[in-house]
Every structure is written in structure tokens, then in C-alpha cells.
Design a protein around this motif. Structure first.
Motif, PDB file in Angstrom:
ATOM      1  N   LEU A 118      -3.469  35.682  58.301  1.00 57.89           N
ATOM      2  CA  LEU A 118      -3.238  37.046  57.828  1.00 57.89           C
ATOM      3  C   LEU A 118      -2.087  37.111  56.824  1.00 57.89           C
ATOM      4  O   LEU A 118      -1.585  38.190  56.520  1.00 57.89           O
ATOM      5  CB  LEU A 118      -2.934  37.970  59.020  1.00 57.89           C
ATOM      6  CG  LEU A 118      -4.098  38.250  59.974  1.00 57.89           C
ATOM      7  CD1 LEU A 118      -3.617  39.008  61.206  1.00 57.89           C
ATOM      8  CD2 LEU A 118      -5.198  39.045  59.270  1.00 57.89           C
ATOM      9  N   GLY A 119      -1.679  35.972  56.318  1.00 61.79           N
ATOM     10  CA  GLY A 119      -0.656  35.959  55.283  1.00 61.79           C
ATOM     11  C   GLY A 119       0.762  35.869  55.781  1.00 61.79           C
ATOM     12  O   GLY A 119       1.710  35.870  54.985  1.00 61.79           O
ATOM     13  N   LEU A 120       0.966  35.785  57.108  1.00 67.28           N
ATOM     14  CA  LEU A 120       2.313  35.661  57.669  1.00 67.28           C
ATOM     15  C   LEU A 120       2.624  34.175  57.832  1.00 67.28           C
ATOM     16  O   LEU A 120       2.468  33.596  58.909  1.00 67.28           O
ATOM     17  CB  LEU A 120       2.415  36.398  59.006  1.00 67.28           C
ATOM     18  CG  LEU A 120       2.054  37.885  58.964  1.00 67.28           C
ATOM     19  CD1 LEU A 120       2.140  38.510  60.351  1.00 67.28           C
ATOM     20  CD2 LEU A 120       2.948  38.637  58.002  1.00 67.28           C
ATOM     21  N   THR A 121       3.040  33.551  56.758  1.00 67.30           N
ATOM     22  CA  THR A 121       3.127  32.091  56.719  1.00 67.30           C
ATOM     23  C   THR A 121       4.532  31.543  56.977  1.00 67.30           C
ATOM     24  O   THR A 121       4.739  30.342  56.918  1.00 67.30           O
ATOM     25  CB  THR A 121       2.646  31.583  55.350  1.00 67.30           C
ATOM     26  OG1 THR A 121       3.416  32.215  54.312  1.00 67.30           O
ATOM     27  CG2 THR A 121       1.176  31.906  55.146  1.00 67.30           C
ATOM     28  N   ARG A 122       5.497  32.409  57.247  1.00 67.04           N
ATOM     29  CA  ARG A 122       6.838  31.898  57.565  1.00 67.04           C
ATOM     30  C   ARG A 122       6.785  31.109  58.873  1.00 67.04           C
ATOM     31  O   ARG A 122       5.924  31.356  59.720  1.00 67.04           O
ATOM     32  CB  ARG A 122       7.842  33.051  57.703  1.00 67.04           C
ATOM     33  CG  ARG A 122       8.085  33.821  56.414  1.00 67.04           C
ATOM     34  CD  ARG A 122       8.999  35.017  56.661  1.00 67.04           C
ATOM     35  NE  ARG A 122       9.054  35.861  55.487  1.00 67.04           N
ATOM     36  CZ  ARG A 122       9.954  35.718  54.509  1.00 67.04           C
ATOM     37  NH1 ARG A 122      10.876  34.770  54.617  1.00 67.04           N
ATOM     38  NH2 ARG A 122       9.957  36.532  53.476  1.00 67.04           N
ATOM     39  N   PRO A 123       7.713  30.168  59.064  1.00 63.87           N
ATOM     40  CA  PRO A 123       7.736  29.414  60.321  1.00 63.87           C
ATOM     41  C   PRO A 123       7.875  30.347  61.529  1.00 63.87           C
ATOM     42  O   PRO A 123       8.731  31.229  61.552  1.00 63.87           O
ATOM     43  CB  PRO A 123       8.971  28.526  60.166  1.00 63.87           C
ATOM     44  CG  PRO A 123       9.192  28.411  58.686  1.00 63.87           C
ATOM     45  CD  PRO A 123       8.757  29.723  58.118  1.00 63.87           C
ATOM     46  N   ILE A 124       6.998  30.144  62.513  1.00 64.14           N
ATOM     47  CA  ILE A 124       7.039  30.947  63.743  1.00 64.14           C
ATOM     48  C   ILE A 124       7.037  29.980  64.927  1.00 64.14           C
ATOM     49  O   ILE A 124       6.112  29.166  65.048  1.00 64.14           O
ATOM     50  CB  ILE A 124       5.812  31.877  63.861  1.00 64.14           C
ATOM     51  CG1 ILE A 124       5.630  32.695  62.585  1.00 64.14           C
ATOM     52  CG2 ILE A 124       5.948  32.798  65.073  1.00 64.14           C
ATOM     53  CD1 ILE A 124       4.343  33.510  62.576  1.00 64.14           C
ATOM     54  N   PRO A 125       8.029  30.055  65.795  1.00 66.59           N
ATOM     55  CA  PRO A 125       8.019  29.151  66.953  1.00 66.59           C
ATOM     56  C   PRO A 125       6.874  29.513  67.900  1.00 66.59           C
ATOM     57  O   PRO A 125       6.620  30.697  68.150  1.00 66.59           O
ATOM     58  CB  PRO A 125       9.386  29.413  67.602  1.00 66.59           C
ATOM     59  CG  PRO A 125       9.769  30.786  67.151  1.00 66.59           C
ATOM     60  CD  PRO A 125       9.188  30.946  65.777  1.00 66.59           C
ATOM     61  N   GLU A 126       6.180  28.531  68.384  1.00 63.21           N
ATOM     62  CA  GLU A 126       5.046  28.786  69.269  1.00 63.21           C
ATOM     63  C   GLU A 126       5.539  28.915  70.698  1.00 63.21           C
ATOM     64  O   GLU A 126       5.303  28.059  71.563  1.00 63.21           O
ATOM     65  CB  GLU A 126       3.996  27.685  69.119  1.00 63.21           C
ATOM     66  CG  GLU A 126       3.352  27.678  67.740  1.00 63.21           C
ATOM     67  CD  GLU A 126       2.205  26.686  67.612  1.00 63.21           C
ATOM     68  OE1 GLU A 126       1.753  26.160  68.654  1.00 63.21           O
ATOM     69  OE2 GLU A 126       1.752  26.431  66.482  1.00 63.21           O
ATOM     70  N   VAL A 127       6.237  30.015  70.960  1.00 61.28           N
ATOM     71  CA  VAL A 127       6.778  30.318  72.286  1.00 61.28           C
ATOM     72  C   VAL A 127       6.358  31.727  72.662  1.00 61.28           C
ATOM     73  O   VAL A 127       6.122  32.579  71.780  1.00 61.28           O
ATOM     74  CB  VAL A 127       8.314  30.180  72.320  1.00 61.28           C
ATOM     75  CG1 VAL A 127       8.729  28.738  72.103  1.00 61.28           C
ATOM     76  CG2 VAL A 127       8.962  31.084  71.271  1.00 61.28           C
ATOM     77  N   PRO A 128       6.286  32.051  73.959  1.00 59.58           N
ATOM     78  CA  PRO A 128       5.792  33.365  74.382  1.00 59.58           C
ATOM     79  C   PRO A 128       6.603  34.557  73.865  1.00 59.58           C
ATOM     80  O   PRO A 128       6.053  35.634  73.659  1.00 59.58           O
ATOM     81  CB  PRO A 128       5.852  33.286  75.909  1.00 59.58           C
ATOM     82  CG  PRO A 128       5.745  31.829  76.219  1.00 59.58           C
ATOM     83  CD  PRO A 128       6.471  31.135  75.114  1.00 59.58           C
ATOM     84  N   SER A 129       7.903  34.389  73.646  1.00 55.76           N
ATOM     85  CA  SER A 129       8.745  35.535  73.265  1.00 55.76           C
ATOM     86  C   SER A 129       8.362  36.149  71.919  1.00 55.76           C
ATOM     87  O   SER A 129       8.750  37.280  71.623  1.00 55.76           O
ATOM     88  CB  SER A 129      10.218  35.129  73.242  1.00 55.76           C
ATOM     89  OG  SER A 129      10.447  34.112  72.291  1.00 55.76           O
ATOM     90  N   ILE A 130       7.577  35.421  71.116  1.00 56.24           N
ATOM     91  CA  ILE A 130       7.159  36.022  69.835  1.00 56.24           C
ATOM     92  C   ILE A 130       6.323  37.270  70.051  1.00 56.24           C
ATOM     93  O   ILE A 130       6.227  38.131  69.164  1.00 56.24           O
ATOM     94  CB  ILE A 130       6.374  35.018  68.960  1.00 56.24           C
ATOM     95  CG1 ILE A 130       5.047  34.614  69.627  1.00 56.24           C
ATOM     96  CG2 ILE A 130       7.222  33.800  68.626  1.00 56.24           C
ATOM     97  CD1 ILE A 130       4.130  33.783  68.741  1.00 56.24           C
ATOM     98  N   ALA A 131       5.723  37.404  71.262  1.00 57.18           N
ATOM     99  CA  ALA A 131       4.854  38.542  71.552  1.00 57.18           C
ATOM    100  C   ALA A 131       5.579  39.874  71.393  1.00 57.18           C
ATOM    101  O   ALA A 131       4.963  40.890  71.083  1.00 57.18           O
ATOM    102  CB  ALA A 131       4.292  38.426  72.965  1.00 57.18           C
ATOM    103  N   LEU A 132       6.903  39.862  71.614  1.00 57.48           N
ATOM    104  CA  LEU A 132       7.665  41.102  71.559  1.00 57.48           C
ATOM    105  C   LEU A 132       8.338  41.317  70.211  1.00 57.48           C
ATOM    106  O   LEU A 132       9.155  42.218  70.056  1.00 57.48           O
ATOM    107  CB  LEU A 132       8.708  41.130  72.677  1.00 57.48           C
ATOM    108  CG  LEU A 132       8.164  40.910  74.097  1.00 57.48           C
ATOM    109  CD1 LEU A 132       9.249  41.157  75.123  1.00 57.48           C
ATOM    110  CD2 LEU A 132       6.967  41.815  74.359  1.00 57.48           C
ATOM    111  N   GLY A 133       8.021  40.470  69.244  1.00 54.57           N
ATOM    112  CA  GLY A 133       8.487  40.752  67.885  1.00 54.57           C
ATOM    113  C   GLY A 133       9.741  40.037  67.454  1.00 54.57           C
ATOM    114  O   GLY A 133      10.467  40.535  66.595  1.00 54.57           O
ATOM    115  N   THR A 134       9.992  38.851  67.994  1.00 59.56           N
ATOM    116  CA  THR A 134      11.166  38.094  67.541  1.00 59.56           C
ATOM    117  C   THR A 134      10.988  37.492  66.145  1.00 59.56           C
ATOM    118  O   THR A 134      11.994  37.249  65.463  1.00 59.56           O
ATOM    119  CB  THR A 134      11.492  36.961  68.538  1.00 59.56           C
ATOM    120  OG1 THR A 134      10.329  36.141  68.724  1.00 59.56           O
ATOM    121  CG2 THR A 134      11.944  37.529  69.875  1.00 59.56           C
TER     122      THR A 134
END
Length: 780
Positions: free
Chosen positions: A558-574
């Protein structure tokens, strides 16, 4: 004796006649020689015929909106955009001819009658320069010399060039070239810039009295300056109107009525830091620099082979709609003025001694200020000049006169005296904002507001940097769950403690998120209600079931290509993204699951209309139509009963508590709206993403640094900081029916298999839902 006298008289007469013709012939020959010498280039190089065919003047690059308006220009010294004769109004052409060259259509560059009159009356009854001669002087000869002999030489050159121009061009082309070339002051190079800068109009829209003002300036624009010498300009305007009446272009009655009018100047200075879409125009400059670096100019021999953004007169056709852009800028200005007033109220020295920073000790604040000082333009300039660090630091403590931003002033500026260090702290007290609006089916960006005032805050928060996105990330988690697990908006999950144990999904330690109020209701939420109320525990359960890796994979598509850690806390918008990226990603929900990369430039042309670049859409099928529509249905719940409900419903509580902060409230929209608010930890960032069928808009509001925020969610949540901007913007858009913003239902795919009617939902527990103990204080 008489014969001798008569003979002597006749001889004397013939001698007189002889010398008369000798002197007359010598005079004629001298004039002819003068023009021959001028044409041979003895008095200065004459332009070649090829140059006469295409006079080279510096042309501004024009930025054109999707609705055909000029958003701005790129230029160095010449803000010139030429227009053809048929774009000039009759009253302007008539005023020019009546005032400057009444016999323009009768001569061939030189007005013989005017020359004889000028010689006979020594110039007291008007000069002899024709419009063509004046054009020749502007294009090729230059400023008139004060030396009489040089003036004579220049005049000869003008006459020669005028006759050549008359052979090369039609009368209409000469008029257009003349008006396009003249400098009307204040970067008003040419008639089009002049009409825009002095009257806020295109030339075709000029009234007769307005045309008379501009034609009057042709005599001497510095002397007849409409901004500084209004009385002189009015008198000169009336002279032009009198000339128009003299030559029957207007009647005496029209002349009298027009002369009685006050001069109504609407001064609109054009600069790179002022006008409409300033942040977008600066983004566009970077875009063009990158394009120019990759696309060499097909150059003729002796010319540069690189396009010049400021001189080559390019035309850049953009997707921005000037009307929607104006609505967006007005919405940001209106809400941010009120929001900032409340922020100042809560951050007085009595209420917050460390203002604008909250919950910070002095050493932490000092580190922020030190970093800001070392990244400031003053530090960079002084260091480049070879100043020592001691000298640079001392300069930051010396009081100096400066002009700073001020919301309360009509000009949004005020003059003051303060130290540069104090000015850094002063500017940190201002909340920033960003907004972008896009047509999801095409990716065309319709509005772009990168900040609150480009003159003083040049960091573009639409596309530069990134901010934590908070709960606006949750729809991506829900989409992954619905796509993979075939859940429906009616499926229920309990709002109880939920932990993901250490080691699972790469989690280094147990993760047990709280809800925003730190409580658990114990009730079951449908997915629609859970998203509407931003229930963190339900989002945690969803990412546990699908895994963070699948969410990350989807958002990258969807075009969000910045590095994102694959951890559960991303669900809340970190994760952190900018408004440009978030609007592009949300566009896929409104475009039946197809991501279209946002586009701002559709076409680039050279000054002759040759197409140099055309945009090719970049798309990616990410979600099925069914999942995309289901997500819209879920997000409609946010504006029906969740954090975005004030877009539809008014309540006395909101009116009383928020007072003037929720600007424009109540909004009372009745059409379908999908949306999501977002608030990050400590209210540092407020977001609202709003969707209607043919428009996706993202809004962010926050401080320059994380410690700059409201101390309560009441004011610092996305529904109070960002949502009002969307509400004001969309109300203005819907008011203008010509914009065609949809107020219809979202298009529902045929053969939906996902149940959207919760009244028909079989009440059963969701599968694989684990509830564990312990908590974590992360709150988004």
C-alpha cells in the motif's frame, strides 16, 4: 548697371538654390548613412534575422492547476508568461493604441507624421516613437543613453529594427510582444503578471479603467507606481481614458463616468513564499530538479543542453485543484488559529513553567534547544563563513531586530527584538499541521498543505519526515484479519486483558496493551464497534491471529515502505509515516482494493507546447473488492458512533467543553463517510483520515517535538486537533457543486460473501481468541 545688378541677383539666387540642394542632399545622405551604419552594426551589434524570428527573453515556468488556474511560477528576475494577442481584451489594445501610437495600423514601423511633428515642435507636442520602435528598444537596444550622440545612434538602431520587425511580424503579434515584454514593477513582467499582481485577474477579465491604469504605466512604471503614487496614477489613468474618447474607442459619457471611479488596486505580489499552494510549489521544485537531471534538453548548436526551470518558460500541469486548495488552506488557517490560542492559554508561565515543553526536566530541554541551534540556518551560514564556535554561540545570545510569525496579526507577522535563541524557543510554541487530499481512483492529489505558514515554517509535513500514526494504523490490521480469516464486521471479540507472550511473533517480552482509558469493559465488541471505539485489546487479538509479518507485507504493498519492525505493538500505531504515504494507502480502500501511487504532475510542456513528459499511473492490486468495501463499512462506524461521530451529530457537551476549539462545529454531515482518528502517546500527534467515494483526505496536527503537546486527551486527541480541519474543508467542498465531490454511497461489489448485516449474524464466539493476564502501559 541695372543688367549687372540683375545678373548678380540671379547668380546669387542660383548659388542659394545650389547650396540649398547641396545641404538638403547632404542631410538626406547623412540620414541614409546613419541608418546604413546602424544596419551594418557600426553602432552596436544588430540581431540576426533568426533572432528576430524568435526573440529570446527569460520566461517564467508556469504551474497550472487541474482547473486551469496559475498556482504560481518559477523565475529568477523575469516573472514573464507571454500570452497571444487573442487573449488580450479589446479595451486594453484600444487604450494602448490611443495613448501610444494612434496611427499604429497605418505605418510600417516609423510614423513620418509623428517624426515631422516632433522635429517641428521639438518634442513639446509628443514624441515620435511608435509601438514597434518601443518594442525594438525593449528587446534589442536597451536603456536610452543620456549622451546625445549615443542617443542618436540608438534611435537609428530602433528605426532599422522597427522596420525589420514590421516585415517579420503582424501588427497583432507586435502588440502582444510589446505588452508581454514590459516591466510593470513588483515582479510584474509582462501584461499577464501585471493583471494578476495589480488586480488579481487574467488580462481578459480587465475592466476598461483597469486597462487604463496599466497602459498609463507604460510611460514610466517607476514614476506611475500604483502602490506608492496613487494620485499620479489616477491622473495618468484619466489621461489614457481621455485619449480613448478622443479616438472614439469610448464615448464622452463613458469617459466621464470612468474617470470618476476610484482606483481599486488588489495587490497580489507573486513570490516563491507567498500565494496559493506554497508548500506544494516547493515540493514541485524538487520534483522538477530531479526530472531535469534525468531529461537533457534537445539543444541547438551553441545552446545549453539542460533545461532551466527559471528561464525556459516550461508549463507544468498539476493535479491540484485551485478551489479545493483554497478550501484546504482556509480550513487549516481557521482551525489552527483557534487551536493555537487554546494551546497558549494552557501553556502560560504560571500553568507550565517549562512551556512549550511538558513533563521535561531542564537537561532534556537544553538538549532539544542545543540540537535546534546547531541545525539552524544561522549556525550553518556562520560556520560556512569561517566563524568560530564561540563566536557563533555568542551570536545566539545577542538581541536583534527580527520579524516573526504571529497568528493574531492580519499579516501573520510582527516586528520584535529578541535573541536568536529565544526565537528558536518562540517558534517551538506553535503547533504544526499538514493535510493532503487525493482522488483515489486516479491518484490525483487535489490539495496539499504542508504547514501553517510557508514564510516562517518551511518544513513540509506532508512529505518530509514522518510522525507516529497512532490508531490510524489499525484499519490495516483489520484488513489483514478480514482478508486472511474471512471475518466480518459483526464478529465479536471480548474487551478483556490480552497478552502476547514473549517469543511469539518475535516479541522480546510479554506484551499486554491497555485501552486508552486504562480499563477493560469486559463486554464483547463487534469488529465494527471495536474499530469505532478504537479498542486496543481487540486490535491486539487480531494481530496475534494474523501475525505482524502479514500486516507489514500488506502495508508495503500500500505504499508504506519505511522500515517497520515485525512485532505485535505496531498494531496500535507505533510506526511512523507522513501524510502523503497515509493518504495513498487509505486510497486503496476507496478504490476497490487497488493502490494508486499519488500523482501531482500529469504533463510538462516547453514554451512552444511540445509535450516533454506525461504521467503513467503506478498501481498495485492489494485487497479484493469485497475486503476493501468491508473496511469502508467498518470505518463508517467511526463516523456514526465512534470518535468521528461529531462529524454527524452535535451534542451540548461538545459545544460546552470544546467551546471554539472544535472549529465549525456542528458539521452535521448526512452522507456516507468512512474515517479513522488517531492519537499517539501523550497526545503528541493527532490524526484524522476521512474518505468519501471520490476523495481521500488525511490531516495531521502536532508539535515540532514530542514534548510539545496538550496535557489532556480532551484537547490533544485526533478528534479535536485534526478532525475539525477535515470538517471545515469538506463543508466548503460540498458547498461548491462544481467540484463534484460525491455524497453518495460507496460502491458495493456484487456477490458479497462477507456478512455486513449484524442483525443476521449468528452469535458465536470467534475462534482462537486467547485471553491472558498482565498489562503494558502503551496507549494509542
Amino acid at each position: 548697371m541695372a543688367k549687372a545688378a540683375k545678373k548678380k541677383k540671379i547668380t546669387g539666387f542660383f548659388i542659394f538654390i545650389k547650396w540649398f540642394w547641396i545641404l538638403f542632399s547632404a542631410g538626406i545622405l547623412s540620414v541614409v548613412l546613419l541608418f546604413l551604419l546602424a544596419s551594418w552594426g557600426v553602432f552596436g551589434a544588430m540581431p540576426q534575422y533568426e533572432y528576430l524570428e524568435n526573440p529570446q527573453t527569460n520566461l517564467a515556468t508556469e504551474i497550472i492547476s487541474s482547473d486551469g488556474k496559475t498556482l504560481g511560477k518559477f523565475y529568477l528576475d523575469d516573472n514573464r508568461t507571454p500570452i497571444p494577442f487573442d487573449s488580450l481584451p479589446d479595451n486594453l489594445v484600444n487604450a494602448l493604441i490611443a495613448t501610444e501610437d494612434a496611427r499604429f495600423y497605418e505605418h510600417s514601423g516609423i510614423d513620418a507624421f509623428g517624426v515631422l511633428r516632433a522635429v517641428a515642435y521639438l518634442g513639446t507636442k509628443g514624441g515620435a516613437s511608435t509601438i514597434t520602435q518601443q518594442l525594438a528598444r525593449q528587446l534589442f537596444v536597451g536603456v536610452r543613453s543620456k549622451n546625445k550622440f549615443e542617443t542618436l545612434q540608438q534611435k537609428a538602431m530602433e528605426w532599422v529594427l522597427a522596420t525589420r520587425l514590421e516585415r517579420q511580424y503582424t501588427k497583432e503579434e507586435i502588440i502582444a510582444m510589446y505588452l508581454n515584454q514590459y516591466d510593470f514593477l513588483y515582479n510584474a513582467d509582462g501584461i499577464r503578471s501585471a493583471a494578476k499582481i495589480y488586480f488579481g485577474k487574467e488580462p481578459q477579465e480587465l475592466k476598461t479603467e483597469e486597462s487604463a491604469v496599466l497602459i498609463g504605466m507604460l510611460k514610466n512604471s517607476s514614476y506611475y507606481n500604483p502602490i506608492r503614487r496613487k494620485e499620479l496614477v489616477v491622473n495618468r489613468r484619466n489621461t489614457v481614458l481621455a485619449q480613448m474618447a478622443k479616438y472614439d474607442y469610448i464615448t464622452e459619457q463613458e469617459k466621464d463616468s470612468l474617470q470618476a471611479l476610484k482606483m481599486a488596486i488588489r495587490f497580489n505580489p507573486e513570490s516563491h513564499k507567498e500565494g496559493l499552494a506554497t508548500y506544494f510549489r516547493m515540493y514541485l521544485q524538487g520534483f522538477m530538479n530531479r526530472w531535469i537531471a534525468k531529461n537533457p534538453k534537445p539543444a541547438l548548436e551553441g545552446q545549453r543542453n539542460r533545461w532551466n526551470l527559471f528561464l525556459d518558460g516550461l508549463k507544468i500541469y498539476t493535479t491540484i485543484d485551485s478551489r479545493m486548495q483554497a478550501n484546504a488552506e482556509a480550513a487549516v488557517q481557521k482551525h489552527m488559529t483557534n487551536l493555537q490560542a487554546e494551546f497558549f492559554h494552557q501553556n502560560t508561565p504560571d500553568r507550565n513553567p517549562t512551556a512549550p515543553f511538558l513533563d521535561m526536566e531542564k537537561p532534556e530541554i537544553d538538549r532539544i534547544m542545543e540540537r535546534a541551534m546547531k541545525t539552524s540556518p544561522r549556525w550553518r551560514v556562520m560556520k560556512a563563513a569561517g566563524k568560530s564556535e564561540k563566536e557563533i554561540r555568542e551570536s545566539f545570545t545577542e538581541k536583534t531586530e527580527m520579524r516573526v510569525f504571529d497568528w493574531t496579526s492580519d499579516a501573520k507577522e510582527k516586528d520584535t527584538i529578541m535573541t536568536p535563541m529565544d526565537s528558536i524557543r518562540y517558534y517551538k510554541t506553535f503547533l504544526r499541521a499538514a493535510m493532503m487530499s487525493m482522488e483515489p481512483q486516479t491518484g490525483h492529489v487535489k490539495a496539499w498543505v504542508g504547514g501553517i505558514d510557508y514564510r516562517h515554517f518551511q518544513y513540509d509535513n506532508v512529505i518530509q519526515g514522518s510522525m507516529q500514526v497512532g490508531s490510524t494504523f489499525k484499519p490495516f490490521v483489520y484488513a489483514a484479519a478480514i482478508d486472511q480469516l474471512r471475518l466480518s464486521p459483526c464478529d465479536k471479540f471480548p474487551d478483556t486483558q490480552y497478552c502476547i507472550e514473549a517469543g511469539k511473533h518475535g516479541n522480546p517480552e510479554p506484551w499486554c496493551p491497555k485501552n486508552s482509558d486504562g480499563r477493560y469493559s469486559g463486554r464483547e465488541y463487534t469488529l465494527k464497534d471495536a474499530l469505532a471505539n478504537s479498542v486496543n485489546t481487540v486490535t491486539a487479538q487480531l494481530i496475534d491471529r494474523v501475525g505482524p509479518g502479514s500486516v507489514v507485507s500488506m502495508v508495503r504493498n500500500l505504499g508504506l515502505t519505511r522500515p517497520i519492525p515485525e512485532v505485535p505493538s505496531i498494531a496500535l500505531g507505533t510506526p511512523t509515516f507522513n501524510v502523503y504515504e497515509m493518504v495513498g494507502a487509505y486510497g486503496a480502500f476507496a478504490n476497490q482494493g487497488v493502490y494508486v501511487k499519488p500523482v501531482m504532475v500529469t504533463r510538462i510542456e516547453d514554451k512552444n507546447g511540445t509535450v516533454l513528459y506525461e504521467y503513467v499511473p503506478e498501481t498495485n492490486d492489494v485487497l479484493s473488492k469485497e475486503v476493501a468495501y468491508t473496511m469502508l463499512n467498518l470505518m463508517e462506524g467511526v463516523t456514526e458512533s465512534g470518535s468521528g461521530a461529531r462529524l454527524r451529530h452535535s451534542s451540548q457537551k461538545d459545544v460546552t467543553v470544546y467551546k471554539e476549539i472544535v472549529t465549525g462545529y456542528p458539521y452535521e454531515f448526512t452522507n456516507p463517510i468512512a474515517g479513522k482518528t488517531g492519537t499517539t502517546q501523550n497526545q503528541s500527534d493527532g490524526w484524522f483520515m476521512g474518505i468519501v467515494p471520490n476523495l481521500v483526505t488525511g490531516v495531521w496536527v502536532g508539535g515540532e517535538d514530542k514534548p510539545i503537546h496538550f496535557d489532556r486527551t480532551l484537547y490533544g486527541q485526533g478528534a479535536a486537533m485534526a478532525l475539525p480541519i477535515w470538517g471545515l474543508y469538506m463543508k466548503a467542498n460540498y458547498k461548491n457543486k462544481d467540484l463534484g465531490i460525491s455524497d453518495k454511497e460507496f460502491t458495493k461489489p456484487e456477490d458479497m460473501t462477507i456478512n455486513l448485516d449484524c442483525d443476521k449474524q449468528v452469535d458465536e464466539e470467534p475462534k482462537d481468541t486467547d485471553v491472558e493476564e498482565d498489562l503494558d502501559d502503551l496507549d494509542f
